[in-house]
Design an enzyme around this catalytic site. Structure first.
Site, PDB file in Angstrom:
ATOM      1  N   LYS A  22       1.620  85.971 104.574  1.00  0.00           N
ATOM      2  CA  LYS A  22       2.596  85.069 104.901  1.00  0.00           C
ATOM      3  C   LYS A  22       3.816  85.797 105.683  1.00  0.00           C
ATOM      4  O   LYS A  22       4.268  85.226 106.821  1.00  0.00           O
ATOM      5  CB  LYS A  22       3.206  84.145 103.608  1.00  0.00           C
ATOM      6  CG  LYS A  22       4.179  83.055 103.937  1.00  0.00           C
ATOM      7  CD  LYS A  22       4.175  82.115 102.813  1.00  0.00           C
ATOM      8  CE  LYS A  22       5.050  82.519 101.755  1.00  0.00           C
ATOM      9  NZ  LYS A  22       6.591  82.612 101.723  1.00  0.00           N
ATOM     10  N   GLY A  94      11.894  79.304 103.499  1.00  0.00           N
ATOM     11  CA  GLY A  94      13.247  80.255 103.673  1.00  0.00           C
ATOM     12  C   GLY A  94      12.983  81.109 104.753  1.00  0.00           C
ATOM     13  O   GLY A  94      14.207  81.738 105.451  1.00  0.00           O
ATOM     14  N   ARG A 122      18.577  76.136  98.944  1.00  0.00           N
ATOM     15  CA  ARG A 122      18.706  77.693  99.044  1.00  0.00           C
ATOM     16  C   ARG A 122      19.980  77.983  99.713  1.00  0.00           C
ATOM     17  O   ARG A 122      20.351  77.401 100.394  1.00  0.00           O
ATOM     18  CB  ARG A 122      17.358  78.029  99.714  1.00  0.00           C
ATOM     19  CG  ARG A 122      16.124  77.420  99.326  1.00  0.00           C
ATOM     20  CD  ARG A 122      15.302  78.137  98.352  1.00  0.00           C
ATOM     21  NE  ARG A 122      15.205  79.644  98.509  1.00  0.00           N
ATOM     22  CZ  ARG A 122      14.042  80.200  98.992  1.00  0.00           C
ATOM     23  NH1 ARG A 122      13.184  79.530  99.552  1.00  0.00           N
ATOM     24  NH2 ARG A 122      13.790  81.457  98.986  1.00  0.00           N
ATOM     25  N   ASP A 315       8.106  88.416  94.624  1.00  0.00           N
ATOM     26  CA  ASP A 315       7.246  87.308  94.615  1.00  0.00           C
ATOM     27  C   ASP A 315       6.175  87.351  93.772  1.00  0.00           C
ATOM     28  O   ASP A 315       5.440  86.306  93.247  1.00  0.00           O
ATOM     29  CB  ASP A 315       6.711  86.976  95.902  1.00  0.00           C
ATOM     30  CG  ASP A 315       7.683  86.563  96.951  1.00  0.00           C
ATOM     31  OD1 ASP A 315       8.772  86.364  96.782  1.00  0.00           O
ATOM     32  OD2 ASP A 315       7.467  86.723  98.316  1.00  0.00           O
ATOM     33  N   ARG A 346      13.095  80.338  89.274  1.00  0.00           N
ATOM     34  CA  ARG A 346      11.843  81.028  88.756  1.00  0.00           C
ATOM     35  C   ARG A 346      12.082  81.485  87.056  1.00  0.00           C
ATOM     36  O   ARG A 346      11.110  81.666  86.519  1.00  0.00           O
ATOM     37  CB  ARG A 346      11.056  81.865  89.437  1.00  0.00           C
ATOM     38  CG  ARG A 346      10.430  81.185  90.855  1.00  0.00           C
ATOM     39  CD  ARG A 346       9.790  82.064  91.741  1.00  0.00           C
ATOM     40  NE  ARG A 346       9.121  81.295  92.780  1.00  0.00           N
ATOM     41  CZ  ARG A 346       8.755  81.942  94.147  1.00  0.00           C
ATOM     42  NH1 ARG A 346       8.967  83.120  94.253  1.00  0.00           N
ATOM     43  NH2 ARG A 346       8.348  81.132  94.823  1.00  0.00           N
TER      44      ARG A 346
HETATM   45  C1  S3P Z   1      10.416  87.154 102.351  1.00  0.00           C
HETATM   46  C2  S3P Z   1      11.074  87.931 101.706  1.00  0.00           C
HETATM   47  C3  S3P Z   1      11.365  87.566 100.386  1.00  0.00           C
HETATM   48  C4  S3P Z   1      10.265  86.833  99.492  1.00  0.00           C
HETATM   49  C5  S3P Z   1      10.103  85.747 100.423  1.00  0.00           C
HETATM   50  C6  S3P Z   1       9.501  86.279 101.805  1.00  0.00           C
HETATM   51  C7  S3P Z   1      10.004  87.406 103.846  1.00  0.00           C
HETATM   52  O1  S3P Z   1      12.527  87.084 100.087  1.00  0.00           O
HETATM   53  O2  S3P Z   1      10.652  86.425  98.319  1.00  0.00           O
HETATM   54  O3  S3P Z   1       8.896  85.023  99.985  1.00  0.00           O
HETATM   55  O4  S3P Z   1       9.176  87.098 104.581  1.00  0.00           O
HETATM   56  O5  S3P Z   1      11.163  88.171 104.574  1.00  0.00           O
HETATM   57  P1  S3P Z   1      13.924  88.056 100.370  1.00  0.00           P
HETATM   58  O6  S3P Z   1      14.761  87.482 101.372  1.00  0.00           O
HETATM   59  O7  S3P Z   1      14.765  87.353  99.268  1.00  0.00           O
HETATM   60  O8  S3P Z   1      13.621  89.259  99.908  1.00  0.00           O
END
Ligand code: S3P
Length: 466
Positions: A22, A94, A122, A315, A346
């Protein structure tokens, strides 16, 4: 409402290829669309989250040709995006909102971002602060700096920024703004977190220097479109790794899975818990990938997960908590306060759901203490709109004493649309014995005619140390 019914299983003997990563998929369309020239992407994860990023880039003038559901050709705009005509819908993602905020901070137009109910809770303060220091103007309509978010792009100035949290989304937002800023932008991380943005920027020819927790980018350079393959998502593989590691006699082989060390700390945790996992790195392109094998699952024992390890398995913490419930003794998760700020809180959701399954758990401000090893009671729980909660508790249901039910599972489509199909086949494997699952295969159990031979010479097979 979509739901999953989970039946207990006593056998697991599978070969599986999980869908594309992802995080890397998001970055591939963002950087491909920003670069000069053509970028061919294979292995893309066409999940709701990544498609939100893809649509957003299209809305900013990037032409994207679909070859099939995992392959795209992106025509980059050479650093000049077009002002979107409408606000950008980031859905549940996010990564889409935070990374794109960095990307448009250096563009001469205004962009408004919004998302679903979960995304609207968020925190955006973490990106608003550094991007404002760089010269962009950001405003949040939600209380306490929550989305919707509007970014007025500007000519940016470089910063030297000490990140208050180990967040890859924050780091990436600054780097994507720094990419468009003359001079040297420096980011210091409190702990090393996933480095996909740095690796991909390097792949596209950016002037970027990495050194431990410090990342430096020289802005105002042109990125050049590149071909890239997105490996399987380790975070999706994690669900099956825990299922196999905790199930006595289980065998599992996961192929073409991403093995970037900033993502795979779960392997060390499972090894500490007693699992035997073989890791075979087969490709060391800009992102390494290969095969993971568990020859024989068994009883796990509790462990402590804390400190610098946390960002590299952030994650995976819901499924690690599930592993803790299945393990003998105590599993402690601490230093993971960030977990309260994900798609759901979570720490609260996992603690509550574990109790529903009959697990003794103490919720802590920054984690939880799980007293594992007792029988798992079948239960019905809700995902709270959080994909990783839905999938983690589906796995716990495999170990329960009867049928469990996970409610509100449509959210799984944000990261692993094939999860249910893979799970069904896994459960069918309980009856059918040995089987193989291909990425994206929706139905039918493929028999293994003869075992596949290893692609790599033995010296590349690394057994992780306990
Ligand atoms: C992600 C970073 C992580 C992760 C999220 C995907 C990314 O979050 O939890 O699912 O693709 O940069 P953080 O920014 O809190 O590290």
């Amino acid at each position: 409402m979509a739901h999953l019914k989970i039946h207990p299983t006593r056998r697991l003997n599978a070969e599986l290829q999980v869908p594309g990563d992802k995080s890397i998929s998001h970055r591939s369309v963002m950087l491909g669309g920003f670069a000069d020239g053509e970028t061919r992407i294979t292995g893309f994860l066409s999940s709701e989250d990544c498609l939100a990023s893809l649509s957003a880039m299209q809305a900013m003038g990037v032409e994207i040709e679909t070859i099939d559901r995992t392959s795209y050709i992106v025509s980059g705009r050479g650093g000049k995006l077009r002002a979107p005509l409408e606000p950008l819908d980031c859905g549940n993602s996010g990564t889409t909102i935070r990374l794109l905020a960095g990307l448009v901070a250096g563009q001469p137009f205004t962009t408004r971002f919004f998302g679903d109910a979960s995304l609207s809770r968020r925190p955006m303060r973490r990106i608003v602060e550094p991007l404002t220091l760089m010269g962009a103007t950001l405003t949040c309509e939600g209380e306490n700096m929550r989305p919707p978010l509007t970014v007025n792009g500007a000519a940016l100035k470089p910063i030297h920024y000490q990140m208050p949290v180990a967040s890859a989304q924050l780091k990436s937002a600054i780097l994507l703004a720094g990419l468009q800023t003359p001079g040297l932008t420096v980011v210091e991380q409190p702990e090393v977190c996933r480095d996909h943005t740095e690796r991909m920027l390097q792949h596209f020819g950016a002037s970027i220097r990495l050194g431990g927790r410090r990342v430096e980018i020289y802005g105002d350079t042109t990125l050049n479109g590149k071909n890239l393959h997105v490996p399987g998502d380790f975070s999706s593989a994690a669900f099956w790794l825990v299922a196999a590691a905790a199930l006595p006699g289980a065998r599992l082989r996961l192929t073409k899975v991403g093995l970037n060390p900033t993502r795979t700390a779960l392997l060390n945790v499972l090894m500490r818990m007693g699992a035997q996992i073989k890791e075979n790195v087969e490709c060391t392109d800009f992102e390494p990938y290969g095969t993971l094998r568990i020859e024989e699952g068994g009883k796990l024992r509790g462990t402590t997960v804390s400190g610098a390890e946390i960002p590299n398995l952030i994650d995976e913490l819901p499924i690690i908590a599930v592993a803790g419930a299945l393990a003998d003794g105590q599993t402690v998760i601490k230093d993971a306060r960030e977990l309260r700020l994900k798609e759901s809180d979570r720490i609260a959701t996992v603690s509550r759901h574990l109790r529903e399954f009959g697990v003794d758990v103490e919720e802590q401000p920054d984690g939880m203490i799980i007293h594992g090893g007792n029988p798992i009671r079948a239960a019905g729980v809700e995902s709270r709109g959080d994909h990783r909660i839905a999938m983690a508790f589906a796995v716990l249901g495999l170990f329960a004493d009867g049928e469990s039910r996970i409610e509100d599972t449509a959210c799984i489509k944000t990261s692993y649309p094939a999860f249910e199909a893979h799970l069904e086949q896994l459960m069918a494997g309980d009856i059918a014995g040995k089987f193989r699952i291909g990425a994206g295969l929706v139905s039918g159990v493929k028999r293994l005619v003869k075992p596949k031979t290893e692609r790599m010479p033995a010296q590349n097979t690394k057994k992780r140390q306990k």
